[in-house]
Write a protein that holds these residues in place. Sequence first.
Motif, PDB file in Angstrom:
ATOM      1  N   MET A   1       1.002  -1.689  -0.220  1.00 33.38           N
ATOM      2  CA  MET A   1       0.123   0.114   0.416  1.00 33.38           C
ATOM      3  C   MET A   1       0.465   0.789  -0.171  1.00 33.38           C
ATOM      4  O   MET A   1       1.420   1.421   0.497  1.00 33.38           O
ATOM      5  N   GLU A   2       0.931   2.222  -0.185  1.00 29.61           N
ATOM      6  CA  GLU A   2       0.997   3.778  -0.225  1.00 29.61           C
ATOM      7  C   GLU A   2       0.320   4.137   0.515  1.00 29.61           C
ATOM      8  O   GLU A   2      -0.288   4.670   0.282  1.00 29.61           O
ATOM      9  N   TYR A   3       1.784   5.214   1.318  1.00 25.08           N
ATOM     10  CA  TYR A   3       1.196   6.102   2.470  1.00 25.08           C
ATOM     11  C   TYR A   3       1.916   7.383   2.073  1.00 25.08           C
ATOM     12  O   TYR A   3       3.036   7.093   1.772  1.00 25.08           O
ATOM     13  N   ILE A   4       1.091   8.631   2.483  1.00 24.32           N
ATOM     14  CA  ILE A   4       1.882   9.565   2.024  1.00 24.32           C
ATOM     15  C   ILE A   4       1.835  10.479   3.686  1.00 24.32           C
ATOM     16  O   ILE A   4       0.144  10.438   3.893  1.00 24.32           O
ATOM     17  N   PHE A   5       2.927  10.658   3.909  1.00 31.82           N
ATOM     18  CA  PHE A   5       2.985  11.149   4.807  1.00 31.82           C
ATOM     19  C   PHE A   5       4.290  12.669   4.801  1.00 31.82           C
ATOM     20  O   PHE A   5       4.851  12.569   3.871  1.00 31.82           O
ATOM     21  N   THR A   6       4.504  13.512   5.932  1.00 33.08           N
ATOM     22  CA  THR A   6       5.223  14.508   6.342  1.00 33.08           C
ATOM     23  C   THR A   6       6.216  14.754   7.138  1.00 33.08           C
ATOM     24  O   THR A   6       5.655  14.660   7.696  1.00 33.08           O
ATOM     25  N   LEU A   7       7.642  14.488   6.635  1.00 28.80           N
ATOM     26  CA  LEU A   7       8.516  14.824   8.069  1.00 28.80           C
ATOM     27  C   LEU A   7       9.272  15.862   7.868  1.00 28.80           C
ATOM     28  O   LEU A   7       9.669  16.497   6.859  1.00 28.80           O
ATOM     29  N   LYS A   8       9.567  17.138   8.961  1.00 23.59           N
ATOM     30  CA  LYS A   8       9.753  18.068   9.150  1.00 23.59           C
ATOM     31  C   LYS A   8      10.776  18.221  10.124  1.00 23.59           C
ATOM     32  O   LYS A   8      10.672  18.010  11.119  1.00 23.59           O
TER      33      LYS A   8
END
Length: 174
Positions: A1-8
Amino acid sequence: MEYIFTLKYQLAEQDCDQDALVERLGAAGCDDGLVGVGQPGRLALEFSREADSAEEAVRTALADVKHAVPSATLIEASPDLVGLTDVADFVGVSRQAMRKLMLAHRATFPLPVHDGSASIWHLAEVLDWLKAYRNYQIDPGLLEVARMALEVNIAKEAIRHPVSSQGRRDLLTA
């Protein structure tokens, strides 16, 4: 599955060469992340990562960034901290509809992390509530990654501000 998230991240001074940073991130396996370095000394990576779980996707991304930029300090994983407008966008309703829902169900709607002129909630808590109490159809991948982002942010804060578990309980029950 494709997961979309952001790391700052906060960058150390020696890691502010944007071209070198992008090269190192790509070589470390972050080629599935859109790199943003708009604010000096900061790095944001929006990942679109294939994995068996959100936990695997986020953990491997964190490890890849740490390998590429060991001195980078995690600021936030997202999606986690959101306003009502963000929640409304995620579930496909208007902000006004989300506000009405929150006001009509004050007793059960999740408590905000910050309450003020702009209140903020943990996205996972609101999505869980919408699914359980209002029977909304929530994208399972979004819910899974929101839960993982919340977990990462809590772990990050626990490391940043260590207090014994007992001390935390005593503060809240005093």
